[in-house]
Design a protein around this motif. Structure first.
Motif, mmCIF file in Angstrom:
data_model
loop_
_atom_site.group_PDB
_atom_site.id
_atom_site.type_symbol
_atom_site.label_atom_id
_atom_site.label_comp_id
_atom_site.label_asym_id
_atom_site.label_seq_id
_atom_site.Cartn_x
_atom_site.Cartn_y
_atom_site.Cartn_z
ATOM 1 N N LYS A 107 0.832 -1.212 0.000
ATOM 2 C CA LYS A 107 0.000 0.000 0.000
ATOM 3 C C LYS A 107 0.871 1.269 0.000
ATOM 4 C CE LYS A 107 -4.118 -1.881 0.218
ATOM 5 N NZ LYS A 107 -5.336 -1.545 -0.492
ATOM 6 N N LYS A 122 -4.889 6.560 -5.881
ATOM 7 C CA LYS A 122 -5.287 5.327 -6.552
ATOM 8 C C LYS A 122 -6.584 4.841 -5.901
ATOM 9 C CE LYS A 122 -3.536 0.855 -7.850
ATOM 10 N NZ LYS A 122 -2.346 0.106 -8.158
ATOM 11 N N SER A 155 -7.937 2.048 -5.213
ATOM 12 C CA SER A 155 -7.872 0.944 -4.248
ATOM 13 C C SER A 155 -7.405 1.400 -2.868
ATOM 14 C CB SER A 155 -6.958 -0.170 -4.760
ATOM 15 O OG SER A 155 -5.623 0.292 -4.870
ATOM 16 N N ARG A 188 -8.451 4.223 -1.458
ATOM 17 C CA ARG A 188 -9.577 4.970 -0.888
ATOM 18 C C ARG A 188 -9.087 6.167 -0.060
ATOM 19 N NH1 ARG A 188 -11.415 -0.373 0.486
ATOM 20 N NH2 ARG A 188 -11.529 0.186 2.673
#
Length: 89
Positions: A31, A41, A43, A45
């Motif tokens: 991440k 990005k 994904s 959030r």
């Protein structure tokens, strides 16, 4: 590309968090890599916080865990906190 600033207090938090959640070490590293390359990005959030945390941002590590940070400039962030939704908010 984003430069991450690791202050001493966050480094200590991260060490403790990794000891408690060894199964998520690969996830957090993945991440953070995505965040450095593309902070918004979908994904991740990434979202702006409000209330007492106004001016701070967070992104999701997993459904349960968040990482709170603050933009110091357009390309620099300071990592603030890591934990469950209830812990960091």
């Amino acid at each position: 590309m984003i430069e991450i600033i690791w202050d001493e207090s966050f480094v200590r938090l991260m060490k403790k968090w990794k000891k408690r959640h060894p199964q998520l070490i690969d996830t957090i590293e993945d991440k953070l890599t995505h965040f450095v390359q593309q902070p918004f990005k979908p994904s991740l959030r990434t979202h702006q916080l409000s209330g007492p945390l106004k001016g701070y941002w967070a992104f999701s590590i997993t459904y349960e865990y968040r990482l709170v940070f603050k933009f110091l400039s357009e390309h620099q962030v300071l990592l603030i906190d890591i934990g469950t939704h209830d812990d960091v908010y």
